[in-house]
Design a protein around this motif. Structure first.
Motif, PDB file in Angstrom:
ATOM      1  N   VAL A 284      54.173  32.290  48.859  1.00  0.00           N
ATOM      2  CA  VAL A 284      53.088  31.398  48.226  1.00  0.00           C
ATOM      3  C   VAL A 284      51.894  32.182  47.499  1.00  0.00           C
ATOM      4  N   SER A 285      50.708  31.717  47.371  1.00  0.00           N
ATOM      5  CA  SER A 285      50.125  32.748  46.374  1.00  0.00           C
ATOM      6  C   SER A 285      48.856  31.954  46.366  1.00  0.00           C
ATOM      7  N   PRO A 286      48.000  33.150  46.975  1.00  0.00           N
ATOM      8  CA  PRO A 286      46.558  32.812  47.703  1.00  0.00           C
ATOM      9  C   PRO A 286      45.662  32.174  46.232  1.00  0.00           C
ATOM     10  N   PRO A 287      44.627  31.830  46.776  1.00  0.00           N
ATOM     11  CA  PRO A 287      44.090  30.896  45.238  1.00  0.00           C
ATOM     12  C   PRO A 287      43.588  32.044  44.305  1.00  0.00           C
ATOM     13  N   LEU A 288      43.338  31.805  44.045  1.00  0.00           N
ATOM     14  CA  LEU A 288      42.023  33.216  43.284  1.00  0.00           C
ATOM     15  C   LEU A 288      40.858  32.818  42.686  1.00  0.00           C
ATOM     16  N   SER A 289      40.338  33.811  42.828  1.00  0.00           N
ATOM     17  CA  SER A 289      37.952  33.575  42.978  1.00  0.00           C
ATOM     18  C   SER A 289      38.095  32.843  41.147  1.00  0.00           C
ATOM     19  N   ARG A 290      38.045  33.823  40.804  1.00  0.00           N
ATOM     20  CA  ARG A 290      38.015  33.745  39.581  1.00  0.00           C
ATOM     21  C   ARG A 290      38.600  33.659  38.143  1.00  0.00           C
ATOM     22  N   THR A 291      38.930  32.865  37.276  1.00  0.00           N
ATOM     23  CA  THR A 291      39.541  32.082  36.403  1.00  0.00           C
ATOM     24  C   THR A 291      40.186  33.271  35.199  1.00  0.00           C
ATOM     25  N   LYS A 292      39.033  34.174  34.953  1.00  0.00           N
ATOM     26  CA  LYS A 292      38.873  34.991  34.153  1.00  0.00           C
ATOM     27  C   LYS A 292      38.996  36.541  34.309  1.00  0.00           C
ATOM     28  N   PRO A 293      39.361  37.623  33.715  1.00  0.00           N
ATOM     29  CA  PRO A 293      38.940  39.013  34.335  1.00  0.00           C
ATOM     30  C   PRO A 293      37.800  39.200  34.133  1.00  0.00           C
ATOM     31  N   THR A 294      37.720  40.382  34.541  1.00  0.00           N
ATOM     32  CA  THR A 294      36.660  41.129  34.713  1.00  0.00           C
ATOM     33  C   THR A 294      36.009  42.479  34.803  1.00  0.00           C
ATOM     34  N   THR A 295      35.075  43.102  34.023  1.00  0.00           N
ATOM     35  CA  THR A 295      34.739  44.698  34.103  1.00  0.00           C
ATOM     36  C   THR A 295      34.126  44.933  34.792  1.00  0.00           C
TER      37      THR A 295
END
Length: 509
Positions: A284-295
């Motif tokens: 199972v993969s926990p849902p990601l909070s962001r769809t795009k990478p951030t710096t």
């Protein structure tokens, strides 16, 4: 589930012991607090609700130091006042003397002062972080002795914060994320004892270093939250790694016997808004909070980490998966449970006396309770609360029923997830709500008038500590590890008032 009536008022604040609440309402401060300092731009006022003490007012004079920014009690008889540009002064509330402590560093995210936790026989100590001539310095001040140690030049590049261990044996100083080492550990006499990591290790790892420091309640372990998403657990004897926690984006335990697998709980919300939990099938993969990478640094790495009241468990969240809470067993150095919420978690809070009970606040007005020592799923305790009030534990005893403060912008409630405890008169036990108020328009005698002979000293004026307080008129106050886990899944009486100019060290009583 029971709840109190709605209380109109803003700035709901829990007392240090957790049994009283102060809040503002209709430009007054309602008395639910025994210890209060009210801070505004132009004054700091200390109030007493017991005995016949008169309030103590510290005015900002000409304002040449800027606005008051904060105030902090130091023990029972001292008060620190801070100005917006870093100037700090400590006042002896018993003698009225004020001592200038210089200018604190103002560029960090956290306060540049930290009180050492009090222990029997110890001399009260305040650690002060300053930066004269572009160099960080550490000063230990002793209020009861009215003296300070010689400032110590720190090896840091740009220190960001400080924190004492709960037992007061160690002071951690966190440097800028790009510095190596990232964290320094000092003894109470400002002797540098250890640092982490080594220059070689930091160079090998690359990237940003430590984001925050969190101590266990028993002071045996310190957790270093890193920008790379890991949490390094150090023992506090030698400050060497015990383990390194990693948050994986996929949970897979097919190679682990079923009775040894870490439970992965997933919240489901029905069409009728009913909340329930089921064990997630794996992988199972926990849902990601962001769809795009951030710096952006604040959006990288570990979002939160907190130990429970006995230091046996650690709860963490990763910035990539803000709806997922990881519970780790510190004794076994293994994952204990994972909870995947339907919405992002705003705050994780362990109960102050029930060591195994943790609360999740997802900004939905729902109290999520999880007993990590039990094998059952978390419980969603719903209450008809409007908006998204902030939930905070009230400090009830372990054997008492639970109580939670739900504070919105202009009102608050007390929630009783297990039902309210009743005492004689049908009053709820364990928390005082309501209280008297100080009506507007009350006259105040200044110390200047008394000293100049224009007014006699009130007969009840005696030396008082801040622990004696009265209701306050708010209308005026408001002016202006080397070892990684083998298996990640195996975590605030009307009275006369004294006025003090902060630039004048005369008596304030």
């Amino acid at each position: 589930m029971e709840m109190s009536q709605r209380h109109e008022g803003a700035h709901g604040t829990i007392s240090p012991r957790g049994s009283l609440i102060a809040h503002t309402s209709d430009s007054k401060l309602r008395r639910q607090y025994k210890n209060i300092a009210i801070v505004s731009n132009k004054l700091v006022e200390v109030q007493a609700v017991e005995g016949h003490a008169h309030p103590t007012r510290i005015e900002n004079g000409s304002g040449s130091l800027g606005r008051f920014a904060a105030a902090d009690f130091v023990g029972r008889h001292h008060l620190l006042t801070f100005w917006e540009f870093g100037r700090v002064k400590i006042w002896n509330l018993s003698t009225g003397e004020g001592t200038d402590l210089g200018e604190l560093k103002t560029t960090g995210d956290e306060p540049a002062w930290q009180q050492r936790p009090e222990s029997t026989g110890d001399i009260r100590t305040i650690a002060l972080l300053t930066r004269p001539a572009a160099e960080d310095t550490l000063t230990m001040h002793f209020p009861e002795l009215s003296t300070s140690m010689q400032p110590l030049k720190l090896p840091t590049v740009d220190a960001q914060s400080m924190s004492w261990s709960p037992d007061g044996r160690w002071l951690a100083v966190l440097d800028t994320p790009t510095a190596s080492p990232s964290v320094y550990f000092f003894t109470p006499d400002a002797h540098q004892y250890r640092s982490y990591p080594s220059a070689a290790a930091q160079e090998a790892e690359g990237g940003l270093g430590v984001k925050a420091v969190t101590w266990s309640a028993d002071s045996r372990v310190v957790a270093l939250l890193r920008y790379d998403g890991t949490v390094v657990l150090l023992n506090t004897t030698t400050f060497t790694p015990l383990a390194i926690i990693k948050h994986t984006t996929t949970v897979e335990q097919s190679n682990v016997p079923p009775h040894q697998q870490t439970p992965i709980w997933r919240e489901a919300v029905s069409a009728s808004n009913e909340r329930s939990y089921t064990l997630a099938s794996q992988p199972v993969s926990p849902p990601l909070s962001r769809t795009k990478p951030t710096t952006e640094p604040t959006e990288l790495g570990v979002a939160e980490a907190s130990f429970n009241s006995d230091g046996g468990y650690l709860a963490t969240r990763d910035e990539r998966m803000l709806s997922t809470v990881w519970i780790w067993n510190v004794a076994t150095l293994a994952a204990h449970a994972v909870v995947m919420q339907h919405s992002n978690v705003r705050k994780v809070q362990w109960h102050p006396s029930r060591a195994s009970l943790v609360m999740f606040d997802c900004g939905e007005g729902i109290t999520y309770l999880f007993d990590v020592a039990a094998s059952s799923a978390p419980v969603a305790v719903n209450a008809p609360l409007p908006g998204s009030p902030i939930l905070t534990w009230l400090h009830t005893a372990a054997e008492a029923k639970l109580a939670v403060l739900a504070a919105a912008k202009h009102s608050f409630w007390i929630l009783y997830p297990e039902g309210a405890e009743l005492v004689s008169g049908d009053a709820r036990a364990g928390i005082e709500v309501g209280g008297e108020e100080f009506e507007e328009g009350a006259s105040e005698d200044s110390l200047l008038d008394i000293l100049s002979g224009r007014k006699p000293a009130p007969p009840y004026v005696t030396e008082q500590s801040y622990t004696q307080m009265v209701e306050l008129e708010m209308g005026e106050a408001e002016q202006g590890a080397d070892e990684a886990f083998d298996d990640t899944f195996r975590e605030k009486r009307k009275a006369d008032t004294d006025v003090v100019d902060p630039l004048d060290d005369s008596q304030i009583f």
